[in-house]
Design an enzyme around this catalytic site. Structure first.
Site, PDB file in Angstrom:
ATOM      1  N   ASP A  71       0.931  -1.239   0.046  1.00 57.37           N
ATOM      2  CA  ASP A  71       0.026   0.007   0.118  1.00 57.37           C
ATOM      3  C   ASP A  71       1.105   1.076  -0.052  1.00 57.37           C
ATOM      4  O   ASP A  71       0.498   2.215  -0.633  1.00 57.37           O
ATOM      5  CB  ASP A  71      -0.878   0.032   1.235  1.00 57.37           C
ATOM      6  CG  ASP A  71      -2.074   0.875   1.105  1.00 57.37           C
ATOM      7  OD1 ASP A  71      -2.285   1.444  -0.102  1.00 57.37           O
ATOM      8  OD2 ASP A  71      -2.957   0.861   2.065  1.00 57.37           O
ATOM      9  N   HIS A 123      -8.035  -0.906   8.942  1.00 58.71           N
ATOM     10  CA  HIS A 123      -7.084  -0.235   8.113  1.00 58.71           C
ATOM     11  C   HIS A 123      -7.362   1.404   7.655  1.00 58.71           C
ATOM     12  O   HIS A 123      -8.318   1.495   7.093  1.00 58.71           O
ATOM     13  CB  HIS A 123      -7.081  -0.907   6.664  1.00 58.71           C
ATOM     14  CG  HIS A 123      -6.325  -0.476   5.478  1.00 58.71           C
ATOM     15  ND1 HIS A 123      -5.150  -1.345   5.049  1.00 58.71           N
ATOM     16  CD2 HIS A 123      -6.149   0.422   4.752  1.00 58.71           C
ATOM     17  CE1 HIS A 123      -4.691  -0.651   4.022  1.00 58.71           C
ATOM     18  NE2 HIS A 123      -5.281   0.511   3.878  1.00 58.71           N
ATOM     19  N   CYS A 156      -3.845   5.543  -2.183  1.00 60.44           N
ATOM     20  CA  CYS A 156      -4.339   4.610  -3.233  1.00 60.44           C
ATOM     21  C   CYS A 156      -4.504   5.365  -4.488  1.00 60.44           C
ATOM     22  O   CYS A 156      -4.883   6.578  -4.559  1.00 60.44           O
ATOM     23  CB  CYS A 156      -5.737   4.221  -2.726  1.00 60.44           C
ATOM     24  SG  CYS A 156      -6.570   3.365  -3.966  1.00 60.44           S
TER      25      CYS A 156
HETATM   26  C1  LIG Z   1      -8.748  -5.791 -11.314  1.00 57.77           C
HETATM   27  C2  LIG Z   1      -8.300  -5.236 -12.698  1.00 57.77           C
HETATM   28  C3  LIG Z   1      -6.988  -6.141 -12.967  1.00 57.77           C
HETATM   29  C4  LIG Z   1      -9.351  -5.517 -13.434  1.00 57.77           C
HETATM   30  O1  LIG Z   1      -9.075  -4.718 -14.821  1.00 57.77           O
HETATM   31  P1  LIG Z   1      -9.876  -4.923 -16.074  1.00 57.77           P
HETATM   32  O2  LIG Z   1      -9.197  -3.978 -17.206  1.00 57.77           O
HETATM   33  O3  LIG Z   1     -11.370  -4.945 -15.923  1.00 57.77           O
HETATM   34  O4  LIG Z   1      -9.481  -6.287 -16.224  1.00 57.77           O
HETATM   35  P2  LIG Z   1      -9.723  -7.543 -17.528  1.00 57.77           P
HETATM   36  O5  LIG Z   1      -9.950  -8.613 -16.952  1.00 57.77           O
HETATM   37  O6  LIG Z   1     -10.628  -6.921 -18.694  1.00 57.77           O
HETATM   38  O7  LIG Z   1      -8.248  -7.431 -18.340  1.00 57.77           O
HETATM   39  C5  LIG Z   1      -7.830  -6.086 -18.800  1.00 57.77           C
HETATM   40  C6  LIG Z   1      -6.329  -6.566 -18.932  1.00 57.77           C
HETATM   41  O8  LIG Z   1      -5.521  -6.419 -17.734  1.00 57.77           O
HETATM   42  C7  LIG Z   1      -5.065  -7.919 -17.547  1.00 57.77           C
HETATM   43  N1  LIG Z   1      -5.111  -8.328 -16.134  1.00 57.77           N
HETATM   44  C8  LIG Z   1      -6.221  -8.379 -15.438  1.00 57.77           C
HETATM   45  N2  LIG Z   1      -5.971  -8.887 -14.367  1.00 57.77           N
HETATM   46  C9  LIG Z   1      -4.807  -9.080 -14.185  1.00 57.77           C
HETATM   47  C10 LIG Z   1      -3.809  -9.243 -13.090  1.00 57.77           C
HETATM   48  N3  LIG Z   1      -4.505  -9.832 -11.860  1.00 57.77           N
HETATM   49  N4  LIG Z   1      -2.498  -9.058 -13.015  1.00 57.77           N
HETATM   50  C11 LIG Z   1      -2.124  -8.731 -14.358  1.00 57.77           C
HETATM   51  N5  LIG Z   1      -2.717  -8.471 -15.379  1.00 57.77           N
HETATM   52  C12 LIG Z   1      -3.966  -8.659 -15.257  1.00 57.77           C
HETATM   53  C13 LIG Z   1      -5.496  -8.845 -18.813  1.00 57.77           C
HETATM   54  O9  LIG Z   1      -4.602  -9.802 -18.701  1.00 57.77           O
HETATM   55  C14 LIG Z   1      -5.782  -7.763 -19.770  1.00 57.77           C
HETATM   56  O10 LIG Z   1      -4.402  -7.650 -20.375  1.00 57.77           O
HETATM   57  P3  LIG Z   1      -4.304  -7.008 -21.800  1.00 57.77           P
HETATM   58  O11 LIG Z   1      -5.010  -8.281 -22.731  1.00 57.77           O
HETATM   59  O12 LIG Z   1      -5.002  -5.992 -21.993  1.00 57.77           O
HETATM   60  O13 LIG Z   1      -2.927  -6.959 -22.080  1.00 57.77           O
HETATM   61  C15 LIG Z   1      -7.821  -3.784 -12.623  1.00 57.77           C
HETATM   62  O14 LIG Z   1      -8.713  -3.103 -12.452  1.00 57.77           O
HETATM   63  C16 LIG Z   1      -6.739  -3.777 -11.573  1.00 57.77           C
HETATM   64  O15 LIG Z   1      -5.642  -4.295 -11.560  1.00 57.77           O
HETATM   65  N6  LIG Z   1      -6.973  -2.856 -10.393  1.00 57.77           N
HETATM   66  C17 LIG Z   1      -5.831  -2.809  -9.584  1.00 57.77           C
HETATM   67  C18 LIG Z   1      -6.361  -1.591  -8.447  1.00 57.77           C
HETATM   68  C19 LIG Z   1      -5.496  -1.664  -7.565  1.00 57.77           C
HETATM   69  O16 LIG Z   1      -4.495  -2.331  -7.224  1.00 57.77           O
HETATM   70  N7  LIG Z   1      -5.759  -0.730  -6.529  1.00 57.77           N
HETATM   71  C20 LIG Z   1      -4.834  -0.443  -5.410  1.00 57.77           C
HETATM   72  C21 LIG Z   1      -5.053  -1.751  -4.396  1.00 57.77           C
HETATM   73  S1  LIG Z   1      -6.425  -1.683  -3.473  1.00 57.77           S
HETATM   74  C22 LIG Z   1      -6.202  -0.535  -2.396  1.00 57.77           C
HETATM   75  O17 LIG Z   1      -5.148   0.030  -2.015  1.00 57.77           O
HETATM   76  C23 LIG Z   1      -7.166  -0.387  -1.045  1.00 57.77           C
HETATM   77  C24 LIG Z   1      -6.853  -1.161   0.137  1.00 57.77           C
HETATM   78  C25 LIG Z   1      -6.841  -2.577  -0.054  1.00 57.77           C
HETATM   79  O18 LIG Z   1      -5.441  -0.775   0.634  1.00 57.77           O
HETATM   80  C26 LIG Z   1      -7.736  -0.886   1.446  1.00 57.77           C
HETATM   81  C27 LIG Z   1      -8.190   0.827   1.611  1.00 57.77           C
HETATM   82  O19 LIG Z   1      -7.389   1.816   1.918  1.00 57.77           O
HETATM   83  O20 LIG Z   1      -9.129   1.038   0.783  1.00 57.77           O
END
Ligand SMILES: CC(C)(COP(=O)([O-])OP(=O)([O-])OC[C@H]1O[C@@H](n2cnc3c(N)ncnc32)[C@H](O)[C@@H]1OP(=O)([O-])[O-])[C@@H](O)C(=O)NCCC(=O)NCCSC(=O)C[C@@](C)(O)CC(=O)[O-]
Length: 303
Positions: free
Chosen positions: A17, A208, A241
């Site tokens: 994070d 958190h 984030c």
């Molecule tokens: C969830 C997705 C992947 C959906 O993203 P999407 O675009 O809807 O996914 P998709 O299934 O349509 O795939 C699109 C592309 O992403 C790839 N893909 C799909 N999944 C993955 C994966 N797992 N790893 C690597 N690549 C991935 C997939 O292969 C494809 O690649 P392309 O064909 O275009 O080359 C995207 O929205 C994403 O990665 N979001 C990340 C958000 C994130 O990390 N946010 C920060 C963390 S949460 C946070 O900080 C909050 C927390 C937990 O701390 C608590 C708080 O404080 O609130």
């Protein structure tokens, strides 16, 4: 007077994070060194990285390399974020001890953060939870925006409980309730936590708290009053984030440890070594630690 827990477990989420929002590249070896220094300080649980899309969060693109580079020690649990099956499949060979699926209590944040509705996120998580359990891995749920959302505004305890219940139904083992943008105040945080406690036992609920409005320590104290004894924290107060603009980092691990030491609550963490870890990563990032305690103890050392 309320009896507070005698021991608190802190999960340092700094390597994940804390660093996910950094625009400048952070070398894999520095991420691994940070994990090592947190271990030296006595942290037993560390959130190391996330297996998310590198297009969405480029800073976590070296997830496999970081997991390979960390020096694993017995008795320490290493967690990673996996938002979908693709993430889990990439994470499993790296042998995490725990995976984190992350949902939101607000529809708008769910869309911005993981590109799907809350209902769709639960559908995506269900096979992830099942596969993680089949591999013998514990699943933690993170519930973002438990009191406020950067897009929607206030979030009600009913909205929190709805998603807690959905996560419970698909078998999520632990519920981490997150104040993503740090707008919570003690009574509102207690109201959100109480909804999680209706569905999960005390030892499977954690807090958190981002410290954007300086409320995190008060909110942690309010959780201690409920008996909650597990919190995420980020060394040096790193982070934010990418999909919660303006939100600062998590409450600094140093600040919580200082408060808990003062309350006589055990954490097993050596605050001086923790300050060293915070100073190390802040130096790599070219800035002072955000932690007030970290800065004060460094100034004291410098005389
Ligand atoms: C969830 C997705 C992947 C959906 O993203 P999407 O675009 O809807 O996914 P998709 O299934 O349509 O795939 C699109 C592309 O992403 C790839 N893909 C799909 N999944 C993955 C994966 N797992 N790893 C690597 N690549 C991935 C997939 O292969 C494809 O690649 P392309 O064909 O275009 O080359 C995207 O929205 C994403 O990665 N979001 C990340 C958000 C994130 O990390 N946010 C920060 C963390 S949460 C946070 O900080 C909050 C927390 C937990 O701390 C608590 C708080 O404080 O609130």
């Amino acid at each position: 007077m309320t009896t507070l827990p005698s021991h608190v477990t802190l999960v340092d989420v700094g390597p994940r994070d804390g660093l996910q929002n950094e625009k400048q590249p952070v070398a894999t070896e520095h991420k691994a060194r940070l994990v090592s220094m947190l271990q030296d300080a006595g942290l037993k649980e560390i959130e190391v990285t996330s297996f998310v899309s590198p297009k969405w969060v480029p800073q976590m693109a070296d997830n496999e390399a970081v997991m390979a580079a960390i020096e694993r020690r017995a008795g320490i649990r290493y967690a990673v974020l996996t938002p979908n099956m693709k993430g889990l499949e990439a994470a499993l060979p790296t042998q995490p001890d725990e995976i984190v699926v992350f949902a939101a209590a607000s529809e708008a944040f769910s869309q911005k953060n993981i590109n799907c509705s809350i209902a769709e996120s639960i559908e995506r998580f269900a096979p992830v939870v099942a596969a993680a359990h089949a591999a013998g891995i514990k699943v933690r749920g993170a519930l973002s925006c438990a009191v406020g959302c950067p897009y929607q505004g206030d979030v009600s305890p009913d909205e929190v409980e709805r998603v807690v219940q959905l996560m419970k139904e698909i078998g999520v083992d632990h519920m981490g309730v997150a104040d993503t943008i740090g707008v919570g105040t003690p009574r509102r945080i207690q109201a959100a936590m109480e909804r999680a406690l209706k569905h999960y036992p005390l030892h499977e609920v954690s807090g958190h708290f981002h410290d954007t409005y300086g409320q995190a320590l008060s909110n942690i104290y309010a959780c201690l009053e409920l008996g909650i004894h597990r919190f995420d924290a980020s060394v040096a107060g790193l982070g934010g984030c990418p999909y919660a603009k303006g939100a600062t980092g998590n409450v600094a691990t140093e600040d919580i440890v200082f408060m808990l030491n003062g309350l006589g609550i055990e954490t097993g963490i050596d605050i001086d070594k923790l300050v060293d870890a915070g100073a190390f990563i802040s130096n790599e990032l070219g800035r002072q630690p955000v932690s007030r305690v970290g800065r004060a103890l460094l100034a004291k050392r410098a005389g």
